[in-house]
Design an enzyme around this catalytic site. Structure first.
Site, PDB file in Angstrom:
ATOM      1  N   HIS A 122       0.863  -1.188   0.000  1.00 61.76           N
ATOM      2  CA  HIS A 122       0.000   0.000   0.000  1.00 61.76           C
ATOM      3  C   HIS A 122       0.897   1.235   0.000  1.00 61.76           C
ATOM      4  O   HIS A 122       2.023   1.194   0.505  1.00 61.76           O
ATOM      5  CB  HIS A 122      -0.848  -0.046   1.284  1.00 61.76           C
ATOM      6  N   ASP A 199       3.386  -4.345   7.672  1.00 62.01           N
ATOM      7  CA  ASP A 199       2.165  -3.560   7.604  1.00 62.01           C
ATOM      8  C   ASP A 199       1.011  -4.523   7.869  1.00 62.01           C
ATOM      9  O   ASP A 199       0.624  -5.306   6.997  1.00 62.01           O
ATOM     10  CB  ASP A 199       2.059  -2.914   6.212  1.00 62.01           C
ATOM     11  N   GLN A 202      -4.264  -4.818   7.189  1.00 61.88           N
ATOM     12  CA  GLN A 202      -5.331  -5.705   6.711  1.00 61.88           C
ATOM     13  C   GLN A 202      -5.330  -7.027   7.474  1.00 61.88           C
ATOM     14  O   GLN A 202      -6.385  -7.555   7.806  1.00 61.88           O
ATOM     15  CB  GLN A 202      -5.161  -5.973   5.205  1.00 61.88           C
ATOM     16  N   LYS A 225     -10.121  -0.030  10.397  1.00 61.50           N
ATOM     17  CA  LYS A 225     -10.391  -1.298   9.709  1.00 61.50           C
ATOM     18  C   LYS A 225     -10.727  -2.400  10.718  1.00 61.50           C
ATOM     19  O   LYS A 225     -11.266  -3.433  10.363  1.00 61.50           O
ATOM     20  CB  LYS A 225      -9.173  -1.713   8.884  1.00 61.50           C
ATOM     21  N   CYS A 364      -4.689   2.550  -3.623  1.00 58.95           N
ATOM     22  CA  CYS A 364      -3.405   3.016  -3.063  1.00 58.95           C
ATOM     23  C   CYS A 364      -2.309   1.974  -3.290  1.00 58.95           C
ATOM     24  O   CYS A 364      -1.513   1.695  -2.379  1.00 58.95           O
ATOM     25  CB  CYS A 364      -3.520   3.318  -1.571  1.00 58.95           C
TER      26      CYS A 364
HETATM   27  N1  PLP Z   1      -1.655  -0.393   4.620  1.00 55.26           N
HETATM   28  C1  PLP Z   1      -2.630  -1.125   4.074  1.00 55.26           C
HETATM   29  C2  PLP Z   1      -2.336  -2.524   3.595  1.00 55.26           C
HETATM   30  C3  PLP Z   1      -3.916  -0.587   3.954  1.00 55.26           C
HETATM   31  O1  PLP Z   1      -4.887  -1.318   3.393  1.00 55.26           O
HETATM   32  C4  PLP Z   1      -4.155   0.730   4.424  1.00 55.26           C
HETATM   33  C5  PLP Z   1      -5.493   1.360   4.299  1.00 55.26           C
HETATM   34  O2  PLP Z   1      -6.147   1.250   3.283  1.00 55.26           O
HETATM   35  C6  PLP Z   1      -3.113   1.444   4.993  1.00 55.26           C
HETATM   36  C7  PLP Z   1      -1.872   0.847   5.075  1.00 55.26           C
HETATM   37  C8  PLP Z   1      -3.296   2.841   5.495  1.00 55.26           C
HETATM   38  O3  PLP Z   1      -3.783   2.819   6.785  1.00 55.26           O
HETATM   39  P1  PLP Z   1      -4.391   4.114   7.490  1.00 55.26           P
HETATM   40  O4  PLP Z   1      -5.767   4.277   6.920  1.00 55.26           O
HETATM   41  O5  PLP Z   1      -4.378   3.809   8.925  1.00 55.26           O
HETATM   42  O6  PLP Z   1      -3.504   5.228   7.216  1.00 55.26           O
END
Ligand code: PLP
Length: 406
Positions: A122, A199, A202, A225, A364
């Site tokens: 992402h 990360d 998800q 989420k 993204c």
């Molecule tokens: N990383 C992943 C895999 C995501 O799906 C998302 C959100 O869509 C993010 C990071 C970003 O997270 P945040 O909304 O807390 O900034």
């Protein structure tokens, strides 16, 4: 026994209609709906228990501080961190990864140092590293996925060279649903002396996470989420890495003493939490985590695996639909395009007319879109309250799209 109909009653929004049709909410990958318990906790905090935290000796500040600080322990329990001191609380993964980029990597990395990333990250786990590329000459090394959308841990480890300073990978792709073997990556990277950032935005939604078992250095999660409020979240940071970090954002709360010509820092994790935090958001997140833990992460995972298998079988039956990412162990996240010229936005608009919420666009994940050779996809991402009937609703909505658009 997991009863999805009982679970659904906890989420008031699921009983509303959209465009005259019952809401079928399949945009959980972007943000999940909130159970009544979270809504009540937020209302209670603002109605009866609100004050700033950490600063006051009066009753309301003490209540707010206790409730807010208790969430650190809940996050530690949720991620199985050895201590709540290993948890930095903040607004979510974007802030967390920027904290690591600015606070840990920037002061330590030199021109030519490398960061290994997978192609399905992402932007939150890409753009902070581009800052280091632009400003400090750090090199980004990209590891491809295979035709099924799987990331081979060995390929990640093969990309590590003598100048690699960090591996930064997702635990679960927000586009393909692929689950990455972050434990194998961490073990291999550590054997080469390289720290690992995961990360978990998800993954933590769909499966039990144990940061001690994974062994990683950093593990970021995001509250909105996890059925909690937006602007909540946190990151697990190994104590050894915390000790190496400089503060990122400066201000109140993260200091020990401030003088005209000197400043000293609070101990971690407070050293990395400046200013008034998202007090109520975080309190809501604590309730959301308790809600998920009470349902049981294994039960949630089992329910969603059932949905995944059902959805996979039904979507595979549509020979005009291209589902991206066919990993055997993927989560219930499906990105697809329609054969022909139909744009993801048109599909999403038609589905919306039937009350079905999916996401359309790049999610993204620019490098992944390039890798897949598509401009955009539609994504249906399932959560703990979704049902097989909603899979059926999606399939009949897609059949209509096929009829209208091809
Ligand atoms: N990383 C992943 C895999 C995501 O799906 C998302 C959100 O869509 C993010 C990071 C970003 O997270 P945040 O909304 O807390 O900034």
């Amino acid at each position: 026994m997991y009863n999805v109909q009982t679970v659904r009653k906890d989420f008031p929004i699921l009983s509303r209609e959209i465009n005259g049709k019952p809401l079928v909410y399949l945009d959980n990958g972007a943000s999940a709906q909130k159970p009544q318990a979270v809504i009540d906790a937020v209302t209670q905090a603002y109605t009866m228990e609100y004050a700033n935290v950490h600063r006051g000796l009066h009753t309301l500040s003490t209540i707010a501080t206790e409730k807010y600080e208790a969430v650190r322990g809940k996050l530690a329990k949720f991620l199985n961190a050895a201590s709540e001191d290993h948890i930095v609380m903040n607004s979510g993964t974007t802030e967390s990864i920027n904290l690591i980029a600015y606070g840990w990597a920037m002061p330590r990395f030199e021109p030519g140092d490398e960061i290994v990333l997978s192609v399905m990250e992402h932007h939150a786990n890409i753009v902070p590293w581009h800052f280091l590329r632009e400003r400090q000459g750090v090199v980004l090394k990209w590891v491809d996925i295979d035709a099924n959308g799987d990331l081979d841990p060995q390929k990640v480890l093969d990309a590590i060279g003598p100048k690699t300073r960090l591996v930064a990978v997702t635990h679960l792709s927000n586009v393909l649903g692929t689950v990455v073997d972050v434990k194998a990556i961490t073990e291999g990277a550590h054997a080469k002396g390289v720290p690992v950032l995961v990360d978990g935005s998800q993954a933590a939604v769909h499966m039990p996470v144990d940061v001690q078992d994974i062994g990683c250095d950093f593990y970021a999660v995001t509250g909105h989420k996890l059925y909690g409020p937006s602007g909540s979240g946190g990151i697990y940071i190994r104590p050894e890495r915390q000790a190496e970090m400089r503060p990122f954002i400066g201000g109140g709360d993260m200091i020990r003493e401030v003088h005209k010509d000197a400043v000293t820092w609070a101990d971690p994790p407070m050293k990395f939490e400046a200013g008034t935090p998202g007090i109520v958001q975080q309190i809501g997140l604590g309730v959301a985590l308790e809600y998920m833990m009470a349902l049981g992460m294994d039960n949630i995972a089992a329910h969603e695996h059932h949905l995944r298998d059902y959805a996979r079988a039904r979507l595979d039956g549509l020979n005009w639909l291209n589902v991206q990412g066919q990993s055997a162990t993927k989560a219930a996240v499906f990105s697809f395009t329609l054969n022909g010229a139909a744009h993801a936005h048109d599909i999403s608009t038609i589905l919306d007319k039937r009350g079905i919420a999916v996401r359309a666009g790049q999610h993204c994940a620019g490098p992944l879109m390039e890798h897949l050779g598509v401009d955009a996809t539609c994504r249906a991402s399932f959560g703990l309250y979704n049902t097989v009937e909603e899979v059926d609703a999606l399939v009949s909505g897609l059949e209509l799209c096929h009829e209208l658009l091809s």
